[in-house]
Design a protein around this motif. Structure first.
Motif, short mmCIF file in Angstrom:
data_model
loop_
_atom_site.label_atom_id
_atom_site.label_comp_id
_atom_site.label_asym_id
_atom_site.label_seq_id
_atom_site.Cartn_x
_atom_site.Cartn_y
_atom_site.Cartn_z
N ASP A 38 42.17 72.38 -30.96
CA ASP A 38 42.64 72.23 -32.34
C ASP A 38 41.60 71.55 -33.23
O ASP A 38 41.06 70.49 -32.88
CB ASP A 38 43.94 71.41 -32.34
N ARG A 40 41.78 69.83 -35.78
CA ARG A 40 42.09 68.51 -36.33
C ARG A 40 41.72 67.37 -35.39
O ARG A 40 41.78 66.20 -35.78
CB ARG A 40 43.60 68.41 -36.65
N VAL A 155 48.92 64.10 -34.55
CA VAL A 155 48.06 64.56 -35.65
C VAL A 155 48.44 63.92 -37.00
O VAL A 155 47.69 64.03 -37.97
CB VAL A 155 48.05 66.10 -35.80
#
Ligand SMILES: [Zn+2]
Length: 164
Positions: A38, A40, A155
């Protein structure tokens, strides 16, 4: 400027002040991390790692696939890592689909046989982390005294928490 041109320009800038030529291949902190790809997640930043500290093995989900295990065995046996982390995260894309749905879509769109493809999608984050940790612990090729921990990265907060 195209994306590729921007990237190459960034690399020129990077190489102009490069000062990491004395690093050696074995990770200085004897750490290997299996973690989701991912965008992020900036793993080095959220773990306080520097270049040369750790092996970071990334794939969709942070799954201990056959290939991730291959990398871990090399990391441990040939490059001396002694501590492993498996990191999944909240809002992971792997929670949003089922393997069979993606297989069906691929078969429909391409006409090719997708029945053998495994994507390792999951619907329970904690259970998935535990299962990945267990796969490492079950490997006869990773010494029993290697410490393996499973974590979830949030996140929304940037915080890690260990999965019991
Ligand atoms: Zn993910």
């Amino acid at each position: 400027m195209s994306l590729y041109e921007e990237l190459m320009k960034a690399n020129e800038h990077y190489a102009a002040s490069f000062d990491r030529s004395s690093l050696t291949a074995p990770p200085a902190r004897k750490l290997a991390v299996v973690v989701c790809m991912d965008a992020r997640l900036t793993v080095e930043e959220f773990l306080g790692l520097r270049t040369g500290d750790a092996h970071i093995i990334r794939n969709a989900g942070g799954v201990v696939t056959e290939d991730a295990l291959r990398s871990l065995i090399i990391s441990h046996k040939l490059l001396g890592t002694r501590e492993f982390l498996v990191i999944n995260h909240t809002d992971c894309g792997m929670l949003t689909f089922k393997d069979e749905d993606l297989r069906r879509r691929l078969a429909e769109e391409t006409g090719a046989d997708a029945s053998e493809l495994e994507f390792h999608a999951f619907d329970d984050l904690e259970a998935n982390v535990r299962a990945q940790v267990q796969k490492i612990k079950d490997s006869p090729f990773i010494a029993d005294d290697v410490v393996v921990r499973g974590l979830i990265y949030d996140v929304k907060t940037g915080r890690l928490r260990e999965v019991a």
